[in-house]
Design a protein around this motif. Structure first.
Motif, PDB file in Angstrom:
ATOM      1  N   MET A 143       0.847  -1.188   0.000  1.00 45.04           N
ATOM      2  CA  MET A 143       0.000   0.000   0.000  1.00 45.04           C
ATOM      3  C   MET A 143       0.888   1.245   0.000  1.00 45.04           C
ATOM      4  O   MET A 143       1.882   1.318   0.720  1.00 45.04           O
ATOM      5  N   LEU A 144       0.495   2.197  -0.819  1.00 43.95           N
ATOM      6  CA  LEU A 144       1.245   3.441  -0.867  1.00 43.95           C
ATOM      7  C   LEU A 144       1.062   4.245   0.412  1.00 43.95           C
ATOM      8  O   LEU A 144       0.047   4.131   1.091  1.00 43.95           O
ATOM      9  N   THR A 145       2.045   5.058   0.720  1.00 40.45           N
ATOM     10  CA  THR A 145       1.896   5.988   1.825  1.00 40.45           C
ATOM     11  C   THR A 145       1.160   7.234   1.346  1.00 40.45           C
ATOM     12  O   THR A 145       0.963   7.445   0.147  1.00 40.45           O
ATOM     13  N   PHE A 146       0.767   8.076   2.285  1.00 30.23           N
ATOM     14  CA  PHE A 146       0.029   9.277   1.933  1.00 30.23           C
ATOM     15  C   PHE A 146       0.884  10.214   1.080  1.00 30.23           C
ATOM     16  O   PHE A 146       0.377  10.853   0.145  1.00 30.23           O
ATOM     17  N   MET A 147       2.174  10.306   1.359  1.00 32.31           N
ATOM     18  CA  MET A 147       3.043  11.173   0.580  1.00 32.31           C
ATOM     19  C   MET A 147       3.240  10.634  -0.832  1.00 32.31           C
ATOM     20  O   MET A 147       3.338  11.403  -1.797  1.00 32.31           O
ATOM     21  N   ASP A 148       3.303   9.319  -0.982  1.00 30.80           N
ATOM     22  CA  ASP A 148       3.355   8.748  -2.327  1.00 30.80           C
ATOM     23  C   ASP A 148       2.075   9.056  -3.096  1.00 30.80           C
ATOM     24  O   ASP A 148       2.099   9.301  -4.312  1.00 30.80           O
ATOM     25  N   TYR A 149       0.962   9.029  -2.396  1.00 33.04           N
ATOM     26  CA  TYR A 149      -0.325   9.364  -3.002  1.00 33.04           C
ATOM     27  C   TYR A 149      -0.352  10.814  -3.485  1.00 33.04           C
ATOM     28  O   TYR A 149      -0.856  11.120  -4.572  1.00 33.04           O
ATOM     29  N   ILE A 150       0.212  11.721  -2.716  1.00 37.91           N
ATOM     30  CA  ILE A 150       0.266  13.129  -3.099  1.00 37.91           C
ATOM     31  C   ILE A 150       1.176  13.327  -4.310  1.00 37.91           C
ATOM     32  O   ILE A 150       0.855  14.086  -5.245  1.00 37.91           O
ATOM     33  N   GLN A 151       2.326  12.653  -4.326  1.00 40.76           N
ATOM     34  CA  GLN A 151       3.233  12.789  -5.455  1.00 40.76           C
ATOM     35  C   GLN A 151       2.625  12.234  -6.739  1.00 40.76           C
ATOM     36  O   GLN A 151       2.800  12.808  -7.822  1.00 40.76           O
ATOM     37  N   THR A 152       1.888  11.135  -6.636  1.00 38.54           N
ATOM     38  CA  THR A 152       1.194  10.595  -7.805  1.00 38.54           C
ATOM     39  C   THR A 152       0.128  11.564  -8.295  1.00 38.54           C
ATOM     40  O   THR A 152      -0.057  11.753  -9.510  1.00 38.54           O
ATOM     41  N   ALA A 153      -0.579  12.207  -7.359  1.00 37.49           N
ATOM     42  CA  ALA A 153      -1.585  13.202  -7.748  1.00 37.49           C
ATOM     43  C   ALA A 153      -0.935  14.401  -8.424  1.00 37.49           C
ATOM     44  O   ALA A 153      -1.524  15.005  -9.335  1.00 37.49           O
ATOM     45  N   PHE A 154       0.267  14.769  -8.020  1.00 37.01           N
ATOM     46  CA  PHE A 154       0.974  15.871  -8.662  1.00 37.01           C
ATOM     47  C   PHE A 154       1.279  15.535 -10.121  1.00 37.01           C
ATOM     48  O   PHE A 154       1.093  16.374 -11.024  1.00 37.01           O
ATOM     49  N   HIS A 155       1.753  14.307 -10.370  1.00 37.97           N
ATOM     50  CA  HIS A 155       2.028  13.898 -11.745  1.00 37.97           C
ATOM     51  C   HIS A 155       0.745  13.884 -12.574  1.00 37.97           C
ATOM     52  O   HIS A 155       0.737  14.324 -13.738  1.00 37.97           O
ATOM     53  N   THR A 156      -0.341  13.395 -11.982  1.00 36.48           N
ATOM     54  CA  THR A 156      -1.598  13.329 -12.720  1.00 36.48           C
ATOM     55  C   THR A 156      -2.140  14.720 -13.014  1.00 36.48           C
ATOM     56  O   THR A 156      -2.598  14.999 -14.129  1.00 36.48           O
ATOM     57  N   SER A 157      -2.086  15.612 -12.028  1.00 32.84           N
ATOM     58  CA  SER A 157      -2.609  16.965 -12.230  1.00 32.84           C
ATOM     59  C   SER A 157      -1.783  17.758 -13.230  1.00 32.84           C
ATOM     60  O   SER A 157      -2.317  18.600 -13.956  1.00 32.84           O
ATOM     61  N   SER A 158      -0.482  17.504 -13.281  1.00 30.97           N
ATOM     62  CA  SER A 158       0.372  18.187 -14.252  1.00 30.97           C
ATOM     63  C   SER A 158       0.439  17.454 -15.583  1.00 30.97           C
ATOM     64  O   SER A 158       1.253  17.810 -16.442  1.00 30.97           O
ATOM     65  N   GLN A 159      -0.395  16.411 -15.744  1.00 31.59           N
ATOM     66  CA  GLN A 159      -0.511  15.660 -16.991  1.00 31.59           C
ATOM     67  C   GLN A 159       0.819  15.033 -17.407  1.00 31.59           C
ATOM     68  O   GLN A 159       1.253  15.139 -18.554  1.00 31.59           O
ATOM     69  N   TRP A 160       1.454  14.364 -16.454  1.00 38.18           N
ATOM     70  CA  TRP A 160       2.694  13.634 -16.742  1.00 38.18           C
ATOM     71  C   TRP A 160       2.412  12.143 -16.632  1.00 38.18           C
ATOM     72  O   TRP A 160       1.945  11.662 -15.604  1.00 38.18           O
ATOM     73  N   ASN A 161       2.716  11.396 -17.689  1.00 41.80           N
ATOM     74  CA  ASN A 161       2.448   9.965 -17.758  1.00 41.80           C
ATOM     75  C   ASN A 161       3.658   9.199 -17.244  1.00 41.80           C
ATOM     76  O   ASN A 161       4.663   9.062 -17.955  1.00 41.80           O
ATOM     77  N   GLN A 162       3.566   8.697 -16.024  1.00 44.40           N
ATOM     78  CA  GLN A 162       4.683   7.950 -15.445  1.00 44.40           C
ATOM     79  C   GLN A 162       4.877   6.594 -16.106  1.00 44.40           C
ATOM     80  O   GLN A 162       5.989   6.056 -16.103  1.00 44.40           O
ATOM     81  N   ASP A 163       3.810   6.016 -16.657  1.00 40.66           N
ATOM     82  CA  ASP A 163       3.910   4.685 -17.240  1.00 40.66           C
ATOM     83  C   ASP A 163       4.703   4.673 -18.545  1.00 40.66           C
ATOM     84  O   ASP A 163       5.188   3.633 -18.967  1.00 40.66           O
ATOM     85  N   ASN A 164       4.831   5.823 -19.201  1.00 41.39           N
ATOM     86  CA  ASN A 164       5.585   5.898 -20.451  1.00 41.39           C
ATOM     87  C   ASN A 164       7.065   6.114 -20.145  1.00 41.39           C
ATOM     88  O   ASN A 164       7.672   7.117 -20.534  1.00 41.39           O
ATOM     89  N   SER A 165       7.637   5.154 -19.437  1.00 42.09           N
ATOM     90  CA  SER A 165       9.033   5.240 -19.013  1.00 42.09           C
ATOM     91  C   SER A 165       9.582   3.832 -18.875  1.00 42.09           C
ATOM     92  O   SER A 165       8.872   2.890 -18.498  1.00 42.09           O
ATOM     93  N   TYR A 166      10.863   3.683 -19.183  1.00 39.74           N
ATOM     94  CA  TYR A 166      11.497   2.372 -19.045  1.00 39.74           C
ATOM     95  C   TYR A 166      11.548   1.925 -17.585  1.00 39.74           C
ATOM     96  O   TYR A 166      11.566   0.734 -17.298  1.00 39.74           O
ATOM     97  N   SER A 167      11.551   2.884 -16.658  1.00 37.07           N
ATOM     98  CA  SER A 167      11.580   2.535 -15.241  1.00 37.07           C
ATOM     99  C   SER A 167      10.317   1.789 -14.813  1.00 37.07           C
ATOM    100  O   SER A 167      10.348   1.018 -13.852  1.00 37.07           O
ATOM    101  N   PHE A 168       9.188   2.030 -15.505  1.00 32.70           N
ATOM    102  CA  PHE A 168       7.923   1.413 -15.150  1.00 32.70           C
ATOM    103  C   PHE A 168       7.543   0.303 -16.126  1.00 32.70           C
ATOM    104  O   PHE A 168       6.373  -0.038 -16.242  1.00 32.70           O
ATOM    105  N   LEU A 169       8.534  -0.272 -16.810  1.00 30.19           N
ATOM    106  CA  LEU A 169       8.236  -1.300 -17.807  1.00 30.19           C
ATOM    107  C   LEU A 169       7.595  -2.528 -17.175  1.00 30.19           C
ATOM    108  O   LEU A 169       6.654  -3.108 -17.730  1.00 30.19           O
ATOM    109  N   THR A 170       8.065  -2.940 -16.004  1.00 33.61           N
ATOM    110  CA  THR A 170       7.539  -4.139 -15.334  1.00 33.61           C
ATOM    111  C   THR A 170       6.734  -3.783 -14.085  1.00 33.61           C
ATOM    112  O   THR A 170       6.675  -4.564 -13.140  1.00 33.61           O
ATOM    113  N   SER A 171       6.115  -2.610 -14.069  1.00 29.43           N
ATOM    114  CA  SER A 171       5.394  -2.168 -12.878  1.00 29.43           C
ATOM    115  C   SER A 171       4.178  -3.045 -12.584  1.00 29.43           C
ATOM    116  O   SER A 171       3.818  -3.236 -11.420  1.00 29.43           O
TER     117      SER A 171
END
Length: 432
Positions: free
Chosen positions: A1-29
């Motif tokens: 389970m994510l922590t609350f701060m991880d949840y906030i950082q994910t919301a920041f990426h979503t609100s700024s329209q940044w796709n984290q999944d389009n990265s080699y780091s998340f290839l096997t996520s």
């Protein structure tokens, strides 16, 4: 389970329209979420809050033999209007399970971000600042995240701890996302490590529809007719991606390389969703393949096979996740469907066994939307389990009880008869 701060950082990426999944780091996520879930050790308590859309705080207390904790604060220049109370949070945002990827989107034009006032540019870039101090160790970690352009993000993370040779470590990463492909450049103060990563998506380029003008200018009459768009948007059912990474340590004069492939179904895919990956590290001789499938609305299965060309050692890991739905939500959904069926029959429409009303066949996008809407139903928790070829088990139950989120996990090793029980832990989160 994510922590609350991880949840906030994910919301920041979503609100700024940044796709984290389009990265080699998340290839096997996807496989990592189903197989490499963390089992808590001891007792851990998180108390967090989001007093304003720009500020967040979190306090952690844990007992893993010794009593310790941490205090963390976060600031976002981009206001985050998201749920923060434990009772209103969506568990899908906190519990990482099977990941439904979306087609890569074209980045915004740079001039869209320009804000002018009296002949001068007054626009600013979104920034996220995060700091956390661990007590009583007095170690500190910090994060600086900045959206430089619509296609670029700068991320600098630092850790200050006496365990490091120089007392601290700094990692800088520049990420570029152009939709069709993405690149990453990183530098770490440990051994003066330099690295580069890249990911390429096969198929149509999402930027072509924005840059290529229509071949036939639409007339006022043709715009009213169906299928009048000469360049209709494509909705591929799957996404095939290939990527690689290369890094080299200047001080220790050692490097590494890895490459990987991924195929995943997209929301327009009408059958069951699945994701396949294949990664290779030629220097170490490691080959890893994964297969994850959404076998049902609330069930996902995953397997991973590892093999080493040099030692001929292999390993198999199998896992699953099962979501538990709210009983009240099921009863409401059942009553709603009965009322819709009754109203359809009374209005003279045919309702077939497939659920098609009035003889109309739903489009693939409608089927995908309906499937994703079904997954947004209220859930009370999820059960995760994994086992490897040596009969080492991992069990984890995550969910919500009253006003708190909890994680209860245990590890078992049936290969050690003298000590089968490996560990047990409980993690509780409360936020307001």
């Amino acid at each position: 389970m994510l922590t609350f701060m991880d949840y906030i950082q994910t919301a920041f990426h979503t609100s700024s329209q940044w796709n984290q999944d389009n990265s080699y780091s998340f290839l096997t996520s996807t496989a990592q979420s189903l197989l490499d879930f963390e089992i808590p050790r001891g007792l851990r308590l998180h108390v967090s809050s989001l007093p304003s859309p720009n500020l967040a705080s979190s306090y952690t207390l844990s007992t893993t033999g010794l009593l310790d904790g941490s205090i963390s604060y976060l600031y976002s220049s981009l206001p985050l209007s998201i749920p923060s109370a434990s009772t209103s949070l969506d568990l899908h945002d906190f519990i990482r399970g099977y990941r439904h990827l979306v087609p890569p989107r074209a980045p915004e034009e740079a001039w869209w971000w320009e804000v002018w006032h009296r002949g001068k540019r007054v626009d600013r870039r979104d920034v996220l600042l995060y700091g956390r101090i661990f007590l009583p160790r007095n170690s500190l970690e910090a994060l600086y995240l900045r959206r430089l352009t619509p296609t670029r993000v700068l991320k600098i993370s630092a850790v200050s701890d006496a365990a490091f040779p120089n007392g601290a470590s700094v990692l800088g990463v520049v990420q570029n996302d152009h939709g069709k492909f993405s690149t990453e450049y990183l530098y770490s103060s440990d051994s003066a490590l330099l690295g580069v990563r890249g990911l390429y998506n096969f198929g149509p380029d999402p930027r072509e529809r924005l840059s290529t003008p229509p071949s036939i200018p639409p007339s006022p009459i043709s715009s009213l007719l169906p299928h009048s768009d000469p360049n209709p948007p494509t909705t591929p059912p799957g996404l095939f991606s290939a990527g690689a990474e290369l890094y080299y340590g200047i001080l220790n004069k050692s490097g590494g390389i890895s490459t990987g492939l991924r195929f995943t179904t997209l929301p327009s895919h009408t059958s069951f969703p699945y994701t396949m990956t294949l990664t290779l590290n030629p220097l170490m001789g490691n080959l890893s393949s994964t297969y994850a499938v959404k076998a049902g609305r609330h069930l996902a299965l995953c397997s991973r096979f590892d093999f080493n060309f040099y030692s001929y050692e292999s390993g198999v890991l199998v896992g699953c996740e099962l979501w538990r739905m709210n009983k009240y939500s099921k009863e409401v959904e059942w009553a709603r469907k009965r009322m819709l069926d009754a109203s359809s029959v009374s209005s003279g429409q045919k309702v077939g066994m497939s659920g098609v009303v009035g003889g109309e066949i739903p489009s693939p996008l409608d089927v995908a939307k309906r499937r994703l809407d079904d997954e947004d139903e209220d859930v009370t928790g999820v059960l995760k389990a994994r086992v490897d070829q040596n009969w080492r088990f991992g069990l984890l139950w995550e969910g919500r009880f009253k006003e708190v989120l909890f994680s209860v996990g245990a590890s078992l090793d049936l290969g050690k008869r003298e000590q089968i029980f490996g560990g047990f832990g409980v993690e509780v989160q409360y936020s307001s």
